[in-house]
Motif scaffolding. Structure first.
Motif, PDB file in Angstrom:
ATOM      1  N   GLY A   8     -10.297  21.063  68.845  1.00 44.06           N
ATOM      2  CA  GLY A   8     -11.479  21.752  68.333  1.00 44.06           C
ATOM      3  C   GLY A   8     -11.969  21.132  67.040  1.00 44.06           C
ATOM      4  O   GLY A   8     -13.171  20.953  66.845  1.00 44.06           O
ATOM      5  N   CYS A   9     -11.051  20.790  66.148  1.00 42.22           N
ATOM      6  CA  CYS A   9     -11.426  20.137  64.892  1.00 42.22           C
ATOM      7  C   CYS A   9     -12.018  18.759  65.163  1.00 42.22           C
ATOM      8  O   CYS A   9     -12.993  18.352  64.527  1.00 42.22           O
ATOM      9  CB  CYS A   9     -10.219  20.012  63.966  1.00 42.22           C
ATOM     10  SG  CYS A   9      -9.667  21.574  63.274  1.00 42.22           S
ATOM     11  N   ARG A  12     -15.493  19.218  66.470  1.00 43.61           N
ATOM     12  CA  ARG A  12     -16.353  19.665  65.375  1.00 43.61           C
ATOM     13  C   ARG A  12     -16.752  18.481  64.505  1.00 43.61           C
ATOM     14  O   ARG A  12     -17.909  18.361  64.095  1.00 43.61           O
ATOM     15  CB  ARG A  12     -15.631  20.736  64.551  1.00 43.61           C
ATOM     16  CG  ARG A  12     -16.549  21.462  63.599  1.00 43.61           C
ATOM     17  CD  ARG A  12     -15.880  22.615  62.862  1.00 43.61           C
ATOM     18  NE  ARG A  12     -15.072  23.458  63.751  1.00 43.61           N
ATOM     19  CZ  ARG A  12     -13.781  23.736  63.532  1.00 43.61           C
ATOM     20  NH1 ARG A  12     -13.167  23.272  62.472  1.00 43.61           N
ATOM     21  NH2 ARG A  12     -13.111  24.498  64.369  1.00 43.61           N
ATOM     22  N   ASN A  13     -15.810  17.579  64.221  1.00 43.82           N
ATOM     23  CA  ASN A  13     -16.107  16.398  63.409  1.00 43.82           C
ATOM     24  C   ASN A  13     -17.086  15.465  64.123  1.00 43.82           C
ATOM     25  O   ASN A  13     -17.975  14.884  63.504  1.00 43.82           O
ATOM     26  CB  ASN A  13     -14.824  15.646  63.067  1.00 43.82           C
ATOM     27  CG  ASN A  13     -13.983  16.385  62.061  1.00 43.82           C
ATOM     28  OD1 ASN A  13     -14.500  17.232  61.317  1.00 43.82           O
ATOM     29  ND2 ASN A  13     -12.696  16.103  62.036  1.00 43.82           N
ATOM     30  N   ILE A  15     -19.388  16.362  66.311  1.00 49.00           N
ATOM     31  CA  ILE A  15     -20.705  17.005  66.285  1.00 49.00           C
ATOM     32  C   ILE A  15     -21.328  16.899  64.895  1.00 49.00           C
ATOM     33  O   ILE A  15     -22.523  16.610  64.762  1.00 49.00           O
ATOM     34  CB  ILE A  15     -20.592  18.476  66.741  1.00 49.00           C
ATOM     35  CG1 ILE A  15     -20.233  18.511  68.229  1.00 49.00           C
ATOM     36  CG2 ILE A  15     -21.877  19.233  66.484  1.00 49.00           C
ATOM     37  CD1 ILE A  15     -19.879  19.871  68.753  1.00 49.00           C
ATOM     38  N   LYS A  16     -20.539  17.091  63.845  1.00 52.27           N
ATOM     39  CA  LYS A  16     -21.062  16.966  62.486  1.00 52.27           C
ATOM     40  C   LYS A  16     -21.565  15.554  62.213  1.00 52.27           C
ATOM     41  O   LYS A  16     -22.628  15.365  61.626  1.00 52.27           O
ATOM     42  CB  LYS A  16     -19.982  17.330  61.454  1.00 52.27           C
ATOM     43  CG  LYS A  16     -19.772  18.799  61.269  1.00 52.27           C
ATOM     44  CD  LYS A  16     -18.722  19.054  60.188  1.00 52.27           C
ATOM     45  CE  LYS A  16     -18.427  20.511  60.015  1.00 52.27           C
ATOM     46  NZ  LYS A  16     -17.400  20.735  58.998  1.00 52.27           N
TER      47      LYS A  16
END
Length: 68
Positions: A8-9, A12-13, A15-16
């Motif tokens: 998940g992290c 998230r990275n 996508i950021k």
């Protein structure tokens, strides 16, 4: 459970970084400028095309008179 949290992290990275990347914006701006310039050239050719054709035909008739 930690593998899912790590994934998940990671997602998230990704996508950021994708959202904050602005390199595609410059390409889009250049494409828009190119489209505007191309439309201007096409418009000029359309408007001036018949005038240039008439001028060349007149010059050719002066150089070599048409056979009658």
């Amino acid at each position: 459970m930690t593998q899912i949290a790590t994934m998940g992290c990671f997602m998230r990275n990704i996508i950021k970084s994708y959202v904050s990347d602005e390199s595609g914006a410059a390409a889009a701006e250049y494409a828009l400028i190119l489209a505007i310039v191309g439309a201007g050239i096409a418009g000029a050719v359309t408007l001036l095309g018949s005038n240039i054709s008439t001028a060349i035909t007149s010059a050719a008739n002066i150089i070599v008179p048409p056979a009658s």
